[in-house]
Design a protein around this motif. Structure first.
Motif, PDB file in Angstrom:
ATOM      1  N   SER A  57       0.826  -1.223   0.000  1.00  0.00           N
ATOM      2  CA  SER A  57       0.000   0.000   0.000  1.00  0.00           C
ATOM      3  C   SER A  57       0.855   1.265   0.000  1.00  0.00           C
ATOM      4  O   SER A  57       0.399   2.333   0.403  1.00  0.00           O
ATOM      5  CB  SER A  57      -0.973   0.023   1.186  1.00  0.00           C
ATOM      6  N   VAL A  58       2.098   1.150  -0.463  1.00  0.00           N
ATOM      7  CA  VAL A  58       2.989   2.301  -0.615  1.00  0.00           C
ATOM      8  C   VAL A  58       3.260   2.471  -2.107  1.00  0.00           C
ATOM      9  O   VAL A  58       4.005   1.696  -2.706  1.00  0.00           O
ATOM     10  CB  VAL A  58       4.321   2.101   0.155  1.00  0.00           C
ATOM     11  N   ASN A  59       2.631   3.464  -2.712  1.00  0.00           N
ATOM     12  CA  ASN A  59       2.788   3.676  -4.146  1.00  0.00           C
ATOM     13  C   ASN A  59       4.141   4.296  -4.458  1.00  0.00           C
ATOM     14  O   ASN A  59       4.524   5.289  -3.834  1.00  0.00           O
ATOM     15  CB  ASN A  59       1.672   4.570  -4.682  1.00  0.00           C
ATOM     16  N   VAL A  60       4.837   3.698  -5.416  1.00  0.00           N
ATOM     17  CA  VAL A  60       6.144   4.202  -5.836  1.00  0.00           C
ATOM     18  C   VAL A  60       6.038   4.889  -7.192  1.00  0.00           C
ATOM     19  O   VAL A  60       6.557   5.993  -7.376  1.00  0.00           O
ATOM     20  CB  VAL A  60       7.198   3.073  -5.860  1.00  0.00           C
ATOM     21  N   LEU A  61       5.373   4.225  -8.141  1.00  0.00           N
ATOM     22  CA  LEU A  61       5.209   4.867  -9.450  1.00  0.00           C
ATOM     23  C   LEU A  61       4.284   6.056  -9.269  1.00  0.00           C
ATOM     24  O   LEU A  61       3.311   6.001  -8.533  1.00  0.00           O
ATOM     25  CB  LEU A  61       4.659   3.889 -10.482  1.00  0.00           C
ATOM     26  N   GLY A  62       4.609   7.115  -9.956  1.00  0.00           N
ATOM     27  CA  GLY A  62       3.903   8.367  -9.731  1.00  0.00           C
ATOM     28  C   GLY A  62       4.848   9.318  -9.042  1.00  0.00           C
ATOM     29  O   GLY A  62       5.983   9.507  -9.493  1.00  0.00           O
ATOM     30  N   LYS A  63       4.445   9.867  -7.925  1.00  0.00           N
ATOM     31  CA  LYS A  63       5.209  10.933  -7.265  1.00  0.00           C
ATOM     32  C   LYS A  63       6.651  10.526  -6.953  1.00  0.00           C
ATOM     33  O   LYS A  63       7.595  11.252  -7.266  1.00  0.00           O
ATOM     34  CB  LYS A  63       4.490  11.361  -5.983  1.00  0.00           C
ATOM     35  N   THR A  64       6.857   9.370  -6.324  1.00  0.00           N
ATOM     36  CA  THR A  64       8.215   8.958  -5.934  1.00  0.00           C
ATOM     37  C   THR A  64       9.091   8.726  -7.164  1.00  0.00           C
ATOM     38  O   THR A  64      10.209   9.229  -7.244  1.00  0.00           O
ATOM     39  CB  THR A  64       8.172   7.688  -5.058  1.00  0.00           C
TER      40      THR A  64
END
Length: 155
Positions: A57-64
């Motif tokens: 539940s930790v999104n990497v694609l996108g902002k990071t």
């Protein structure tokens, strides 16, 4: 014993004027147009990153990943490594399905699985990687780009 699974997906269209190479699961596909992306556009690693994010539940694609790109990190293996930082389970199995008309990836699958094995620190026998043209029913099967689904099982 708790097991979880998650699906990740990614797709990119082929670039009309990119000077970048085509990279899939960290493997250089020579003499083929690249995918249109800020990063190297590695849809296999992107789908894997999204699948791991489905577990953590930790999104990497996108902002990071966008921040990483701005800092010159365009090799998608680093997005996978970033996603793995939040994973508190053992990876039991990963399975990928790639949809594209071109390139034909069958001769690259062993090298791709080797790279995935090394990145995830799992045995190659625990990695499935298949490809389809989807009978040309979608834009990917018609040659406009590449789509990848990834299913990850952890325990």
């Amino acid at each position: 014993y708790l097991m979880k699974c998650a699906i990740g997906q990614d797709s990119h269209r082929f670039s009309k004027n990119s000077q970048k190479p085509l990279i899939l699961a960290g493997v250089l596909i020579k003499n083929h147009k690249a995918l249109d992306a800020k990063s190297d556009g590695d849809v296999i690693y992107h789908a894997l990153t999204n699948a791991i994010s489905g577990i953590t539940s930790v999104n990497v694609l996108g902002k990071t990943a966008d921040e990483m790109c701005k800092n010159g990190i365009i090799d998608s293996k680093f997005y996978v490594l970033e996603a793995l930082k939040s994973l508190q389970h053992d990876i039991l199995h990963v399975s990928f399905t790639v949809e594209c008309k071109t390139p034909v990836i069958s001769s690259y699958i062993d090298n791709m699985k080797e790279n995935i094995s090394n990145l995830l620190n799992i045995d190659k026998k625990d990695i499935g990687l298949t490809a389809t043209s989807g009978e040309g029913l979608t834009s990917f099967g018609q040659g406009d780009g590449i789509m990848c689904f990834c299913l990850i099982t952890v325990g």
